[in-house]
Design an enzyme around this catalytic site. Sequence first.
Site, PDB file in Angstrom:
ATOM      1  N   ASP A 157     -22.086 -12.647   9.033  1.00 32.71           N
ATOM      2  CA  ASP A 157     -21.349 -11.728   8.169  1.00 32.71           C
ATOM      3  C   ASP A 157     -21.827 -11.841   6.727  1.00 32.71           C
ATOM      4  O   ASP A 157     -22.277 -12.903   6.288  1.00 32.71           O
ATOM      5  CB  ASP A 157     -19.855 -12.040   8.215  1.00 32.71           C
ATOM      6  CG  ASP A 157     -19.128 -11.242   9.272  1.00 32.71           C
ATOM      7  OD1 ASP A 157     -19.673 -10.235   9.729  1.00 32.71           O
ATOM      8  OD2 ASP A 157     -18.004 -11.627   9.641  1.00 32.71           O
ATOM      9  N   ARG A 171     -26.143  -4.743  10.838  1.00 32.91           N
ATOM     10  CA  ARG A 171     -24.875  -3.994  10.838  1.00 32.91           C
ATOM     11  C   ARG A 171     -24.712  -3.387   9.448  1.00 32.91           C
ATOM     12  O   ARG A 171     -24.743  -4.110   8.454  1.00 32.91           O
ATOM     13  CB  ARG A 171     -23.706  -4.934  11.145  1.00 32.91           C
ATOM     14  CG  ARG A 171     -22.325  -4.290  11.086  1.00 32.91           C
ATOM     15  CD  ARG A 171     -21.265  -5.372  11.330  1.00 32.91           C
ATOM     16  NE  ARG A 171     -19.953  -4.782  11.591  1.00 32.91           N
ATOM     17  CZ  ARG A 171     -18.968  -4.716  10.694  1.00 32.91           C
ATOM     18  NH1 ARG A 171     -19.159  -5.166   9.466  1.00 32.91           N
ATOM     19  NH2 ARG A 171     -17.810  -4.188  11.023  1.00 32.91           N
ATOM     20  N   GLY A 223     -18.788  -2.018   2.490  1.00 32.26           N
ATOM     21  CA  GLY A 223     -18.511  -3.174   1.655  1.00 32.26           C
ATOM     22  C   GLY A 223     -17.046  -3.220   1.252  1.00 32.26           C
ATOM     23  O   GLY A 223     -16.461  -2.187   0.920  1.00 32.26           O
ATOM     24  N   ARG A 250      -8.820  -5.212   3.869  1.00 30.48           N
ATOM     25  CA  ARG A 250      -8.790  -4.015   4.711  1.00 30.48           C
ATOM     26  C   ARG A 250      -7.894  -2.941   4.081  1.00 30.48           C
ATOM     27  O   ARG A 250      -8.214  -1.759   4.095  1.00 30.48           O
ATOM     28  CB  ARG A 250      -8.257  -4.360   6.099  1.00 30.48           C
ATOM     29  CG  ARG A 250      -9.091  -5.331   6.897  1.00 30.48           C
ATOM     30  CD  ARG A 250     -10.427  -4.788   7.366  1.00 30.48           C
ATOM     31  NE  ARG A 250     -11.441  -4.708   6.347  1.00 30.48           N
ATOM     32  CZ  ARG A 250     -12.139  -5.758   5.901  1.00 30.48           C
ATOM     33  NH1 ARG A 250     -11.924  -6.961   6.347  1.00 30.48           N
ATOM     34  NH2 ARG A 250     -13.082  -5.584   4.991  1.00 30.48           N
TER      35      ARG A 250
END
Length: 308
Positions: free
Chosen positions: A130, A182, A186, A287
């Site tokens: 990640d 991937r 951002g 999120r």
Amino acid sequence: MFRAGLLYLSEQRQVFRFVRSNGLAKRFASRFVAGETLDTAVVAVRDLNARGISASLDLLGESVNNKGEAQAAADTAVAMLDRIAAEKLNSNISVKLTQLGLDLDHDLCVANARRVLDKARSLDTFVRIDMEGSAYTQRTLDLVEHSLFADYPKSVGVVIQSYLYRSTADIDRLIGLGMRVRLCKGAYKEPSAVAYPAKADVDRAYVALMEAMLSKASYPAIATHDEAMIARAKAYVKSQGIGAERFEFQMLYGVRRDLQDQLVAAGYRMRVYVPFGTQWYPYLMRRLAERPANIAFILGNVVKEGLK
């Protein structure tokens, strides 16, 4: 301003301690996070697999404070891979290098990453490294490109964020190496010196990078919930004669489940990122900062479920 506030709150440990003990907050988080244990995450992966969707398991948490925590994170990553294999789940895993000790000692981090990748290679599966904030971009790419990729070319890949100015050059180089990438927009708060501040510019960069990857990259992952971006990708692969088996769409757990199912029904490959663990609060706040409209949507569902 609201987005900046959410990102600020994501970094406040005292708020996290309060929120984690709040039942309503935990129900709110359950929309995006598959519980606090590997067992609950495995249940979520099984459910996704039953819908024809693959997964990427991720233990939440970033920087660790000591060598023992870094080794424990590597142990958990290895256990995740073993569990996936034992239960024949359609899933890989994602890890962050700061979980494995990047801020403590470079060699420690490399050793932990290689231990995880040794397991992944033995099981013929994949580990996505990640991407974190821009302060880690160069260090992450250097470590993967120079210390890992040569020995694990089929087992390791990275994430590139379209909001960073540098991403065009990074994508070109990674495509040349044949590394799996991937692409996402951002989710960290970044200064205008390194990242596009305007959404329109981030979107334009995303489209350009996405089309380059679809044309030339090794099995790219197109990570977005934006229907306009997905439509653009579908139109592009159709115009270029690119088969659905050559790439995959990716989304986050609990986000646009309707769209996930639509893409699977249309014959596209779909992978869902399944986060779990006790460190869910910073993840949740990022999120929500990506799309603040999620707050009303999720809270409404939590209230409805509570009334039932």
